[in-house]
Design a protein around this motif. Structure first.
Motif, PDB file in Angstrom:
ATOM      1  N   LEU A  17       0.838  -1.198   0.000  1.00  0.00           N
ATOM      2  CA  LEU A  17       0.000   0.000   0.000  1.00  0.00           C
ATOM      3  C   LEU A  17       0.871   1.244   0.000  1.00  0.00           C
ATOM      4  O   LEU A  17       1.632   1.472   0.941  1.00  0.00           O
ATOM      5  CB  LEU A  17      -0.907   0.022   1.228  1.00  0.00           C
ATOM      6  N   PRO A  18       0.789   2.093  -1.009  1.00  0.00           N
ATOM      7  CA  PRO A  18       1.502   3.383  -0.965  1.00  0.00           C
ATOM      8  C   PRO A  18       0.871   4.278   0.091  1.00  0.00           C
ATOM      9  O   PRO A  18      -0.340   4.491   0.093  1.00  0.00           O
ATOM     10  CB  PRO A  18       1.316   3.944  -2.381  1.00  0.00           C
ATOM     11  N   VAL A  19       1.687   4.818   1.002  1.00  0.00           N
ATOM     12  CA  VAL A  19       1.193   5.665   2.093  1.00  0.00           C
ATOM     13  C   VAL A  19       1.996   6.962   2.113  1.00  0.00           C
ATOM     14  O   VAL A  19       3.230   6.932   2.117  1.00  0.00           O
ATOM     15  CB  VAL A  19       1.317   4.958   3.456  1.00  0.00           C
ATOM     16  N   THR A  20       1.296   8.090   2.108  1.00  0.00           N
ATOM     17  CA  THR A  20       1.923   9.400   2.254  1.00  0.00           C
ATOM     18  C   THR A  20       1.404  10.028   3.535  1.00  0.00           C
ATOM     19  O   THR A  20       0.191  10.143   3.728  1.00  0.00           O
ATOM     20  CB  THR A  20       1.607  10.308   1.059  1.00  0.00           C
ATOM     21  N   ALA A  21       2.322  10.418   4.438  1.00  0.00           N
ATOM     22  CA  ALA A  21       1.951  10.948   5.754  1.00  0.00           C
ATOM     23  C   ALA A  21       2.510  12.343   5.941  1.00  0.00           C
ATOM     24  O   ALA A  21       3.575  12.674   5.398  1.00  0.00           O
ATOM     25  CB  ALA A  21       2.458  10.026   6.859  1.00  0.00           C
ATOM     26  N   CYS A  22       1.797  13.152   6.733  1.00  0.00           N
ATOM     27  CA  CYS A  22       2.274  14.508   7.022  1.00  0.00           C
ATOM     28  C   CYS A  22       1.717  14.951   8.370  1.00  0.00           C
ATOM     29  O   CYS A  22       0.529  14.770   8.647  1.00  0.00           O
ATOM     30  CB  CYS A  22       1.842  15.489   5.927  1.00  0.00           C
ATOM     31  N   GLU A  23       2.586  15.517   9.209  1.00  0.00           N
ATOM     32  CA  GLU A  23       2.156  16.134  10.463  1.00  0.00           C
ATOM     33  C   GLU A  23       1.992  17.627  10.253  1.00  0.00           C
ATOM     34  O   GLU A  23       2.596  18.213   9.346  1.00  0.00           O
ATOM     35  CB  GLU A  23       3.183  15.875  11.569  1.00  0.00           C
ATOM     36  N   ARG A  24       1.162  18.241  11.064  1.00  0.00           N
ATOM     37  CA  ARG A  24       0.922  19.679  10.931  1.00  0.00           C
ATOM     38  C   ARG A  24       2.240  20.445  11.077  1.00  0.00           C
ATOM     39  O   ARG A  24       2.985  20.249  12.030  1.00  0.00           O
ATOM     40  CB  ARG A  24      -0.068  20.151  11.986  1.00  0.00           C
TER      41      ARG A  24
END
Length: 557
Positions: free
Chosen positions: A173-180
């Motif tokens: 599964l391609p996953v892109t994550a970002c925190e504020r």
């Protein structure tokens, strides 16, 4: 809801209020002197401020914002309006000076404030959706769309956001994550989406599960950014695409933060709808672009090389700056030797043989390129009949007549054979311009071949010309995009066959590559920035070595 404009009427009754006749007024009324001692409180104000009593100090009895406004009014001698919150209600306080005292009328504007706040939130959300659409539609790169989605969601909707794309079979599964406040990161996870309630369903495009169904403490590590902290609440919603789900959006908030409300979950779905549409469009474009690139590789003219020492060079230019392929084409097919050991001379001759094809499909653009691909494929299938030009052309004509295409084709077949004297050519034109022969002395001859178009009549005819190229001599095949190129000082004059012959005469003794480059450059200069038809050039140059076993134009020992 009380209209603030009614305050004018309230102000007119201030004097009577101070006299104690405002006890029955529907608005809270509080009168205090310059020292902040309360002189009068009507029943509405008493209900609002339970500690406010006659003779009591305003300190601790009323809200701080009202006490500060009273001090400013009594100190400066100028009535200072104020606004603030009492509990969950909001009020505007209007002062009416009366001697050494001030009467404060409080007008509730809770409904107005809530309406304004709702309008502000709605405006911000509308602006965010517009920003999402603008940011995502500027890119047709799927990975970039995932990054923008995660970054915008983390900045405006949650403490962290993750975009999970559907994985292919065995690809994860391609996953892109970002925190504020941070930058997005991308990875491919081998985890099972069934580990998270609603994720597998979201990746299949099913409606989202309510946030209260998801246990924040059960979130797996691969769906929590490194160092994020304990998760307090989760929203998981699908990213709808064009008929095929684009993925899922996961929003996270830390423990201690207020959980997601139903209104926020609803807005997250609106956000996801915009993002999913853009991501889906980007994936569809990338898929189509990949298919187009694959097809174009097959439709573009091949890279030419020497065969048996014979030089082949070509130049191709499609019509228009936005096209990559068109209706002009050329191919050089090496032929398999069919000689036997008892006929070594014939076998050696056939080992150095090839079939050259240069043609022009009526029209230009992708539709012409599709027919070009069919013609090239059909001719390649007929290579075993290469010695019989008329038969090859007849079978190609039958194939085109039986297809749904309504376009015709002109072409030239050239059988090229290395012989001790140089290169022997057999040239057959099917409605095409006859090839030009450049001799060593700079003279230019037109080959004596002609024939009917391919794909128009049920029967065709064609004549074949035999030409011998001595070492260093060249045969030039070209399409009408060269001779019919409009340009010159006025932009309306054709390049023409005579000008082509003069240009070719200056190339005597030059290699094939230099000849096609020179002619191509002259035609491009002639046209300038004007539109032109597809053009194709192919030069066949006899090697300068005389031995039939010559390699790259140099005799072998």
């Amino acid at each position: 809801m009380t209209d603030v404009a009614d305050v004018a009427d309230v102000t007119l009754s201030a004097r009577r209020a101070v006299d104690g006749r405002g006890q029955a007024a529907p608005y809270p009324l509080l009168v205090a002197d310059a020292d902040g001692v309360i002189r009068s409180v009507n029943s509405s104000a008493g209900a609002l401020f339970p500690l406010a009593r006659t003779g009591a100090s305003m300190d601790g009895a009323v809200s701080g914002w009202l006490r500060r406004a009273h001090e400013e009014t009594t100190a400066g001698g100028v009535a200072v309006r104020a606004a603030g919150v009492v509990g969950e209600r909001s009020f505007e306080a209007h002062p009416v000076p009366e001697g050494d005292a001030v009467a404060w009328w409080l007008v509730e504007d809770t409904d107005v404030r809530l309406a304004r706040e709702a309008l502000r939130v709605e405006q911000e959300r509308t602006a965010l959706l517009g920003q999402v659409s603008s940011a995502l539609l500027t890119s047709l790169n799927p990975q970039r769309c995932m990054q923008v989605t995660a970054e915008l969601a983390a900045a405006h909707l949650a403490d962290a956001a993750l975009v999970v794309a559907p994985g292919g079979t065995g690809r994860g599964l391609p996953v892109t994550a970002c925190e504020r406040g941070g930058e997005s990161t991308s990875a491919v996870s081998d985890a099972d989406p069934e580990q998270v309630v609603g994720l597998a369903e979201a990746l299949q495009g099913f409606p989202p599960v309510p946030s209260r169904w998801i246990d924040p403490e059960a979130m797996p590590d691969w769906l929590v950014p490194d160092g994020f902290g304990p998760v307090g609440s989760v929203v998981l919603t699908p990213l709808p695409g064009h008929g095929v789900p684009a993925g899922a959006l996961v929003l996270l908030r830390l423990q201690g933060q207020e959980g997601f409300t139903e209104e926020e979950e609803g807005f997250a779905r609106l956000f996801a709808a915009r993002a999913g549409a853009a991501m889906s469009a980007a994936r569809m474009y990338a898929h189509q672009a990949g298919l187009t690139e694959l097809l174009l590789r097959e439709l573009l003219p091949p890279t030419l090389r020497r065969i048996g020492g014979v030089e082949f060079a070509g130049r191709y230019r499609p019509a228009g700056d936005t096209e990559q392929v068109g209706g002009d084409f050329y191919d050089v097919h090496p032929l398999v030797a069919e000689g036997t050991r008892t006929d070594r001379a014939q076998a050696a001759e056939q080992a150095n043989a090839s079939l050259v094809v240069l043609g022009d499909v009526c029209g230009k653009g992708m539709e012409a390129a599709v027919l070009t691909g069919k013609v090239r494929t059909t001719l390649q299938a007929l290579l075993s009949l290469a010695d019989d030009h008329l038969r090859v052309l007849t079978m190609l004509n039958d194939a085109l007549l039986n297809s749904h295409h309504t376009r015709f084709v002109t072409l030239v077949l050239a059988s090229v054979t290395r012989v001790p004297e140089g290169v022997r050519l057999r040239l057959t034109s099917a409605g095409h311009l006859p090839p030009l022969i450049l001799r060593r002395d700079g003279s230019v001859e037109e080959s004596d071949t002609a024939g009917t178009l391919i794909g128009v009549l049920p029967e065709i005819s064609a004549t074949t010309a035999e030409v011998l190229l001595e070492p260093g001599e060249t045969c030039l095949l070209y399409t009408d995009g060269v001779t019919e190129a409009h340009g010159g000082p006025m932009g309306r004059e054709m390049f023409g066959e005579e000008r082509l012959s003069r240009a070719l005469a200056t190339c005597a003794g030059m290699p094939a590559e230099a000849i096609v480059e020179h002619v191509h450059m002259l035609v491009s200069r002639w046209v300038g920035t004007r539109d032109q038809d597809d053009t194709a050039l192919l030069a066949i140059t006899a090697p300068r070595g005389r031995h039939p076993g010559a390699v790259d134009g140099r005799p072998t020992a």
